[in-house]
Scaffold this motif. Structure first.
Motif, PDB file in Angstrom:
ATOM      1  N   GLY C 127       0.824  -1.212   0.000  1.00  0.00           N
ATOM      2  CA  GLY C 127       0.000   0.000   0.000  1.00  0.00           C
ATOM      3  C   GLY C 127       0.850   1.250   0.000  1.00  0.00           C
ATOM      4  N   ILE C 128       1.866   1.281   0.846  1.00  0.00           N
ATOM      5  CA  ILE C 128       2.720   2.474   0.901  1.00  0.00           C
ATOM      6  C   ILE C 128       3.525   2.613  -0.389  1.00  0.00           C
ATOM      7  CG2 ILE C 128       4.739   3.486   2.031  1.00  0.00           C
ATOM      8  CD1 ILE C 128       3.679   2.610   4.660  1.00  0.00           C
ATOM      9  N   LEU C 129       4.071   1.499  -0.860  1.00  0.00           N
ATOM     10  CA  LEU C 129       4.846   1.565  -2.109  1.00  0.00           C
ATOM     11  C   LEU C 129       3.970   2.100  -3.241  1.00  0.00           C
ATOM     12  CD1 LEU C 129       7.009  -1.691  -2.139  1.00  0.00           C
ATOM     13  CD2 LEU C 129       7.791   0.681  -1.945  1.00  0.00           C
ATOM     14  N   ALA C 130       2.768   1.537  -3.369  1.00  0.00           N
ATOM     15  CA  ALA C 130       1.885   1.929  -4.469  1.00  0.00           C
ATOM     16  C   ALA C 130       1.461   3.385  -4.327  1.00  0.00           C
ATOM     17  CB  ALA C 130       0.662   1.015  -4.516  1.00  0.00           C
ATOM     18  N   GLY C 131       1.056   3.756  -3.122  1.00  0.00           N
ATOM     19  CA  GLY C 131       0.539   5.109  -2.929  1.00  0.00           C
ATOM     20  C   GLY C 131       1.624   6.166  -3.008  1.00  0.00           C
ATOM     21  N   TYR C 132       2.781   5.860  -2.442  1.00  0.00           N
ATOM     22  CA  TYR C 132       3.842   6.867  -2.364  1.00  0.00           C
ATOM     23  C   TYR C 132       4.598   6.985  -3.685  1.00  0.00           C
ATOM     24  CZ  TYR C 132       7.736   9.527  -0.473  1.00  0.00           C
ATOM     25  OH  TYR C 132       8.672  10.494  -0.253  1.00  0.00           O
ATOM     26  N   HIS C 133       4.854   5.849  -4.321  1.00  0.00           N
ATOM     27  CA  HIS C 133       5.614   5.894  -5.563  1.00  0.00           C
ATOM     28  C   HIS C 133       4.761   6.176  -6.782  1.00  0.00           C
ATOM     29  CE1 HIS C 133       9.695   5.266  -4.580  1.00  0.00           C
ATOM     30  NE2 HIS C 133       9.480   4.155  -3.892  1.00  0.00           N
ATOM     31  N   GLY C 134       3.548   5.639  -6.757  1.00  0.00           N
ATOM     32  CA  GLY C 134       2.693   5.792  -7.929  1.00  0.00           C
ATOM     33  C   GLY C 134       3.314   5.073  -9.121  1.00  0.00           C
ATOM     34  N   GLY C 135       2.984   5.509 -10.317  1.00  0.00           N
ATOM     35  CA  GLY C 135       3.592   4.987 -11.528  1.00  0.00           C
ATOM     36  C   GLY C 135       3.396   3.502 -11.717  1.00  0.00           C
ATOM     37  N   TRP C 181      -5.630  -9.541   1.794  1.00  0.00           N
ATOM     38  CA  TRP C 181      -4.692  -8.410   1.714  1.00  0.00           C
ATOM     39  C   TRP C 181      -5.206  -7.230   0.901  1.00  0.00           C
ATOM     40  CZ3 TRP C 181      -2.655  -6.698  -2.882  1.00  0.00           C
ATOM     41  CH2 TRP C 181      -2.756  -7.564  -3.982  1.00  0.00           C
ATOM     42  N   PRO C 182      -6.041  -7.430  -0.139  1.00  0.00           N
ATOM     43  CA  PRO C 182      -6.369  -6.254  -0.963  1.00  0.00           C
ATOM     44  C   PRO C 182      -7.102  -5.147  -0.203  1.00  0.00           C
ATOM     45  CG  PRO C 182      -6.941  -8.267  -2.123  1.00  0.00           C
ATOM     46  CD  PRO C 182      -6.627  -8.653  -0.720  1.00  0.00           C
ATOM     47  N   THR C 183      -7.988  -5.505   0.735  1.00  0.00           N
ATOM     48  CA  THR C 183      -8.749  -4.473   1.451  1.00  0.00           C
ATOM     49  C   THR C 183      -7.812  -3.527   2.188  1.00  0.00           C
ATOM     50  OG1 THR C 183     -10.340  -6.227   1.811  1.00  0.00           O
ATOM     51  CG2 THR C 183     -10.747  -4.145   2.927  1.00  0.00           C
ATOM     52  N   GLY C 184      -6.875  -4.106   2.948  1.00  0.00           N
ATOM     53  CA  GLY C 184      -5.933  -3.285   3.694  1.00  0.00           C
ATOM     54  C   GLY C 184      -5.012  -2.497   2.775  1.00  0.00           C
ATOM     55  N   THR C 185      -4.623  -3.136   1.675  1.00  0.00           N
ATOM     56  CA  THR C 185      -3.710  -2.460   0.750  1.00  0.00           C
ATOM     57  C   THR C 185      -4.374  -1.228   0.140  1.00  0.00           C
ATOM     58  OG1 THR C 185      -2.779  -4.604   0.248  1.00  0.00           O
ATOM     59  CG2 THR C 185      -2.213  -2.818  -1.234  1.00  0.00           C
ATOM     60  N   ARG C 186      -5.662  -1.381  -0.209  1.00  0.00           N
ATOM     61  CA  ARG C 186      -6.363  -0.244  -0.806  1.00  0.00           C
ATOM     62  C   ARG C 186      -6.432   0.913   0.197  1.00  0.00           C
ATOM     63  NH1 ARG C 186     -12.196  -1.211  -3.295  1.00  0.00           N
ATOM     64  NH2 ARG C 186     -12.621  -1.743  -1.147  1.00  0.00           N
ATOM     65  N   MET C 188      -4.393   1.476   2.763  1.00  0.00           N
ATOM     66  CA  MET C 188      -3.050   2.022   2.984  1.00  0.00           C
ATOM     67  C   MET C 188      -2.624   2.853   1.787  1.00  0.00           C
ATOM     68  SD  MET C 188      -1.317   1.656   5.634  1.00  0.00           S
ATOM     69  CE  MET C 188       0.311   1.940   6.284  1.00  0.00           C
ATOM     70  N   ARG C 189      -2.967   2.400   0.600  1.00  0.00           N
ATOM     71  CA  ARG C 189      -2.585   3.119  -0.608  1.00  0.00           C
ATOM     72  C   ARG C 189      -3.211   4.512  -0.602  1.00  0.00           C
ATOM     73  NH1 ARG C 189      -5.264   4.012  -5.189  1.00  0.00           N
ATOM     74  NH2 ARG C 189      -4.055   4.544  -7.045  1.00  0.00           N
ATOM     75  N   SER C 190      -4.491   4.596  -0.242  1.00  0.00           N
ATOM     76  CA  SER C 190      -5.128   5.913  -0.285  1.00  0.00           C
ATOM     77  C   SER C 190      -4.564   6.814   0.805  1.00  0.00           C
ATOM     78  CB  SER C 190      -6.645   5.783  -0.183  1.00  0.00           C
ATOM     79  OG  SER C 190      -6.992   5.211   1.042  1.00  0.00           O
ATOM     80  N   SER C 191      -4.225   6.250   1.977  1.00  0.00           N
ATOM     81  CA  SER C 191      -3.595   7.069   3.012  1.00  0.00           C
ATOM     82  C   SER C 191      -2.247   7.595   2.527  1.00  0.00           C
ATOM     83  CB  SER C 191      -3.362   6.269   4.289  1.00  0.00           C
ATOM     84  OG  SER C 191      -4.541   5.686   4.734  1.00  0.00           O
ATOM     85  N   ALA C 192      -1.449   6.698   1.939  1.00  0.00           N
ATOM     86  CA  ALA C 192      -0.111   7.093   1.485  1.00  0.00           C
ATOM     87  C   ALA C 192      -0.218   8.147   0.386  1.00  0.00           C
ATOM     88  CB  ALA C 192       0.654   5.872   0.981  1.00  0.00           C
ATOM     89  N   LEU C 193      -1.209   7.970  -0.472  1.00  0.00           N
ATOM     90  CA  LEU C 193      -1.435   8.916  -1.571  1.00  0.00           C
ATOM     91  C   LEU C 193      -1.721  10.307  -1.015  1.00  0.00           C
ATOM     92  CD1 LEU C 193      -1.483   8.289  -4.585  1.00  0.00           C
ATOM     93  CD2 LEU C 193      -3.967   8.238  -4.460  1.00  0.00           C
ATOM     94  N   ALA C 194      -2.528  10.353   0.043  1.00  0.00           N
ATOM     95  CA  ALA C 194      -2.871  11.644   0.642  1.00  0.00           C
ATOM     96  C   ALA C 194      -1.668  12.238   1.363  1.00  0.00           C
ATOM     97  CB  ALA C 194      -4.041  11.474   1.600  1.00  0.00           C
ATOM     98  N   LEU C 195      -0.890  11.346   2.011  1.00  0.00           N
ATOM     99  CA  LEU C 195       0.238  11.841   2.804  1.00  0.00           C
ATOM    100  C   LEU C 195       1.413  12.289   1.941  1.00  0.00           C
ATOM    101  CD1 LEU C 195       0.208   9.259   5.699  1.00  0.00           C
ATOM    102  CD2 LEU C 195      -0.126  11.709   5.902  1.00  0.00           C
ATOM    103  N   ARG C 196       1.460  11.760   0.712  1.00  0.00           N
ATOM    104  CA  ARG C 196       2.582  12.077  -0.168  1.00  0.00           C
ATOM    105  C   ARG C 196       2.738  13.592  -0.315  1.00  0.00           C
ATOM    106  NH1 ARG C 196       2.501   9.528  -6.046  1.00  0.00           N
ATOM    107  NH2 ARG C 196       0.826  11.023  -6.295  1.00  0.00           N
TER     108      ARG C 196
END
Lengths: 308, 331, 307
Positions: C127-135, C181-186, C188-196
């Motif tokens: 989640g963090i990798l996906a949200g923070y790195h994107g791409g 895992w997908p529920t938590g990943t989604r 975490m991804r949105s949190s990381a995306l916002a925090l980026r």
């Protein structure tokens, strides 16, 4: 809008490919003989194994196997059981029961879920609200399995109000109790979702605007609060239909309703692996389809989504 | 306030409390101000001083609970509307008193077209047909200078820019030709150039129809340009009330003086802008006596004990300071 | 400071001054203060501690009554109801039901914790990798999530477990983690995306902090609370799912001792021996309830707006 729908349909294709690939990989492509694995402890005559190897193209290379597997699915071929009968034939025989049960449960959860959620949300902190919160916590916490036994024991065995199992009494008598159990979990979710959204939206700025526009309370709630509050609920309802389909495995199993879920249930007991995988795959595809319907529905209801 | 024509809308000693679990917080502590037809009253003050709460009390959109109107009156053409039944107040806010808000995006309903949201006024309050209401919605959009109104009437709020959305809010508010428009920081969320356009529009519309405008803002530049009168609020009270020229030339409250001093001026280079010392008081534990005393340069022992009333210090100019005359002399 | 609802409402009404005394830094302490006073939290936490103790030392707890050995059976006692020394009565084989139910706690709770912690780690990392790195990373993780979201939980488990003839606590935990895992990943991804794009993250990057450091020091701690809440709730869901899968016959198998198996056997004797169904069902429900209540309490404490 049509571009939005088209895009959603296109996005569903990789999901279908992905899920079927996962199934194929886990069931047929792992080391070891997949047919023996699917049979569990059951003894299979070498001739049967050979026959099934042929049916499932297991002597081909993996890519060819996958291609043939996919083309089979596309033509409605969900494999064969150990007697050599097509799983699709079993499905054709059983699906009406499951659809009847699923729809009954779905109507129940829609009507009562939304109703309870509205009653709770409109009087936040009131008696009804507390009651609904307590009830939904209990329903969410008690596994469907246990709920089913409890209902079967109390309402069926002790009080004798409902038949314990089977479909001898037809719809709705035989279906009502299983449908309630099947619906219980999502009913609780829908009630909570409705309540939370209603409470949140009642404080929204646009509701304040509606009051400032001099609109009456019915219009403020009915037109400006409800529609916005129900968008997530409606989409969950569509999604829920997919969940209900998978819940039928347990509920039809326990109440012995001869539908698709029951087919899976009995196939597991009889160690008919190919039937389990075939029917479950169909149910997964139905679920993906309902997901697509949800997305489209979301676009219809919320203009912000469809103009993305 | 003696020479003014009878005010259209007047708040009289209004007290609003927010009920907390442990203690109540007085958000408005005896607020009085009034506005006459064709007049623009600006209400200024720091955030949290009660500017918006007073407007919400007028519109009946306070969150009740926790908010509660404890005392005072809100008079429309001389009668106290707080005593009116809800149905009558509803008609009043539809047809006589309207309001626009700071955040136009969240204030518009995302799932209805802007046309529907404007037309709703005509349909609900005037009972007009679908098509007539739609025609009038387009007219209103044209009146607030939304280009290509005929085509855009079917668009949703999120498809408009911030400035255009605020124009739509204005169109809704003015659709039934109200007598009073309350604008709660209508330009705070907008770009500077768009701010100027919206203010110009409001000013024009006001001139066209003898509208009484209550403008809530913390932008003294805007106040200087458009306001006729100013009420300065601090900690839930009006601390000074005067015509705009008087206020800017001879403020009679140390708080106003502080606000004036913090406006940057052209040609005044090299010196530090004086800022008000300290922070606004927390309303849950207000200081004793005059709420401004902890930040005041004129503070005396009496300020700790007695709350100064809002009193006239010269013709058409009142101040809530024990030493208002001294403050005016110092300036 | 223990009145977040009132503060929240005051804020909605445009009263930020009251908020001055409540700073973000106090959030965690506030959450704890709020939790400590909640009966739901106290009850569920106590219940979970007791259950963990039972799962860790089943022999000790089982020997409180009678012989306490789940495998000492006497067919003569088959299906007998509760009696002295055997508070829950006997099962079909004439084994002590109390001992069996107590021993059944371990596999259920192990699978619940194993599967949840696995999917917690996977969710946090992906989640963090996906949200923070994107791409590309984001695209790959998102497509993978879509695929696993395509399976209803139980069905996915049924299909995959059917293909595993030899099933242990580990295989079942793995399969359940695979579908959770997908529920938590989604999330975490949105949190990381916002925090980026949060100011302090931008500041840390401007000061030269490396990406891994930013993710570990700044993004993770600020995004973890919702995932923690979700995971606590998920433990209950996983335990219920395990019982269902075992009941269906694609989970643990005899001679393992498990609530799902006990229910499966008892189902056929609903009329004659209801106690055989009642006790495992009670323990299963209490366990699920405990984790869901704890998750609810945590959610209320971390995010009062949700209530």
């Amino acid at each position: 809008m049509s571009r939005y729908v088209l895009r959603r349909i296109l996005q569903t294709i990789p999901v279908v490919l992905g899920t079927t690939f996962v199934i194929f990989a886990m069931v047929f492509a792992l080391p070891g003989d997949p047919i023996r694995a699917l049979a569990g402890d059951k003894f299979l005559a070498p001739s049967v194994i050979a026959q099934l190897h042929k049916e499932y193209h297991l002597d081909d290379s993996l890519p060819i196997q996958y291609a043939k597997y996919m083309s089979g699915l596309a033509h409605g071929d969900f494999g064969r059981d150990f007697n050599g009968d097509a799983v699709s034939a079993l499905i054709r025989e059983r699906w009406p029961v499951t659809v009847k049960l699923g729809l009954t449960a779905w109507v129940l959860e829609t009507v009562f879920g939304i109703l309870l959620g509205l009653l709770a949300g409109l009087r936040r902190g009131g008696v009804v609200d507390r009651g609904v919160l307590l009830l939904t916590t209990v329903v969410i916490s008690v596994p469907a399995l246990v709920l089913a036994f409890l209902a079967q024991f109390v309402l069926g065995v002790k009080l004798g109000i409902f038949p314990i199992a089977g479909v001898a009494d037809g719809w709705p008598v035989s279906y009502l109790l299983p449908a309630v159990i099947l619906a219980a979990l999502d009913l609780a979710f829908i009630a909570r979702l409705t309540r939370t959204n209603l409470i949140e939206n009642r404080r929204a700025d646009f509701v304040r605007t509606a009051i400032a526009k001099g609109l009456g309370p019915w219009r403020v709630v009915g037109k400006h609060t409800l529609r916005n509050s129900l968008i997530p609920v409606v989409t969950y309802l569509a999604l829920s239909f997919g969940y209900l389909m998978s819940g039928t495995v347990i509920v039809e199993g326990i109440f012995n309703l001869p539908g698709l879920g029951n087919l899976v249930f009995q196939a597991i007991q009889r160690q008919e692996g190919p039937v389990v995988v075939g029917v479950s795959t169909l149910l997964v595809l139905v679920f993906i389809l309902t997901n697509l319907v949800v997305d489209v529905l979301y676009g219809v209801l919320d203009p912000r989504i469809r103009y993305d | 306030m003696s020479l003014q024509p009878a005010p259209l809308l007047a708040l009289d000693d209004l007290v609003v409390e927010f009920r907390g679990r442990r203690h109540n917080v007085a958000a408005l502590n005896g607020v009085s101000y009034s506005v006459a037809a064709g007049e623009t009253l600006a209400i200024v003050g720091e955030s949290g001083c009660g500017k918006s709460v007073s407007a919400q009390a007028v519109m009946g959109i306070l969150d009740i609970p926790p908010a509660r109107i404890v005392a005072g009156q809100i008079r429309y053409r001389g009668t106290d509307i707080l005593a009116w039944p809800e149905r009558r107040r509803r008609t009043l806010r539809a047809t006589k008193i309207a309001m626009i808000f700071q955040d136009a995006l969240s204030s518009l309903n995302p799932v209805y077209t802007v046309g529907e949201q404007i037309a709703e006024m005509f349909r609900v309050h005037r009972g007009e047909s679908h098509s007539a209401a739609r025609r009038k919605a387009i007219e209103m959009m044209e009146r607030v200078r939304i280009p290509d109104a005929r085509r855009r009437v079917g668009d949703y709020p999120h498809q408009f820019s911030g400035g255009m959305r605020q124009r739509i809010m204005i169109a809704i508010a003015l659709s039934l030709e109200p007598e009073v428009l309350i604008a709660d920081e209508p330009t705070t969320a907008l770009d500077v150039t768009v701010q100027a356009q919206i203010m110009a529009l409001l000013h024009e519309l006001k001139e066209e129809s003898q509208l009484a405008l209550i403008l809530i803002t913390h932008d003294l530049g805007v106040v200087a340009e458009v306001a006729d009168r100013v009420a300065v609020m601090y900690a839930g009270q009006v601390v000074e009330d005067a015509p705009v020229r008087t206020l800017f030339s001879s403020p009679a409250h140390p708080y106003t003086q502080g606000l004036m001093a913090s406006i940057p001026r052209l040609g005044q280079r090299g010196s530090r802008l004086p800022a008000l010392r300290g922070a606004p008081p927390t309303l849950s534990a207000p200081p004793t006596g005059c709420p401004f005393h902890p930040r005041c340069a004129y503070g005396r022992p009496v300020c700790l004990d007695r709350l100064p009333p809002l009193r006239p210090v010269e013709e058409d100019h009142s101040s809530a300071c024990h030493f208002a005359e001294e403050v005016m002399a110092r300036d | 400071m223990t009145e977040p609802v009132a503060v929240d409402q005051a804020m909605a009404a445009g009263q930020p001054a009251v908020l001055a005394e409540i700073s973000e830094g106090n959030l965690r302490r506030d959450a704890w203060l709020l939790l400590r006073g909640k009966p739901e939290f106290l009850i569920s936490a106590t219940l979970i501690l007791v259950l963990l103790f039972i799962a860790a030392f089943p022999g000790l707890v089982a020997s409180l009554f009678g012989h306490g050995d789940p495998r000492v059976c006497d067919l003569a006692s088959s299906g007998l109801g509760p009696r002295a020394g055997h508070p829950f009565g006997f099962d079909l084989q004439g084994c002590d039901l109390y001992a069996n139910v107590i021993y059944g706690a371990r596999p259920s709770i192990s699978i619940g914790l194993l599967a949840t912690s696995t999917s917690f780690v996977v969710s946090a990392v992906l989640g963090i990798l996906a949200g923070y790195h994107g791409g590309f990373v984001d695209a790959a993780v998102s497509r993978l999530m879509d695929v696993f979201f395509g399976f209803p939980f139980i069905l996915g488990g049924i299909i995959i477990l059917t293909a595993f003839p030899h099933r242990t606590v580990w295989t079942i935990a793995f399969v359940l983690a695979l579908f959770s895992w997908p529920t938590g990943t989604r999330l975490m991804r949105s949190s990381a995306l916002a925090l980026r794009d949060a100011d302090y993250v931008l500041a840390a990057r401007a000061l030269g902090a490396s990406s891994p450091r930013v993710m570990i020091r700044h993004v993770f701690p600020n995004a973890v609370a919702p995932l923690l809440v979700l995971s606590t709730l998920a433990v209950g869901g996983i335990i219920a799912a395990e019982a269902s899968l075992t009941f269906l016959g694609v989970g643990l198998r005899l001679p393992a001792i498990s609530w799902g198996l006990q229910l499966s056997v008892a189902q056929g004797y609903l009329r004659q021996y209801p106690h055989m169904l009642f006790f495992p069902a009670l323990f299963l429900s209490l366990t699920v309830l405990a984790f869901i209540l704890l998750g609810d309490a945590l959610r209320d404490a971390f995010d009062p707006k949700l209530r």
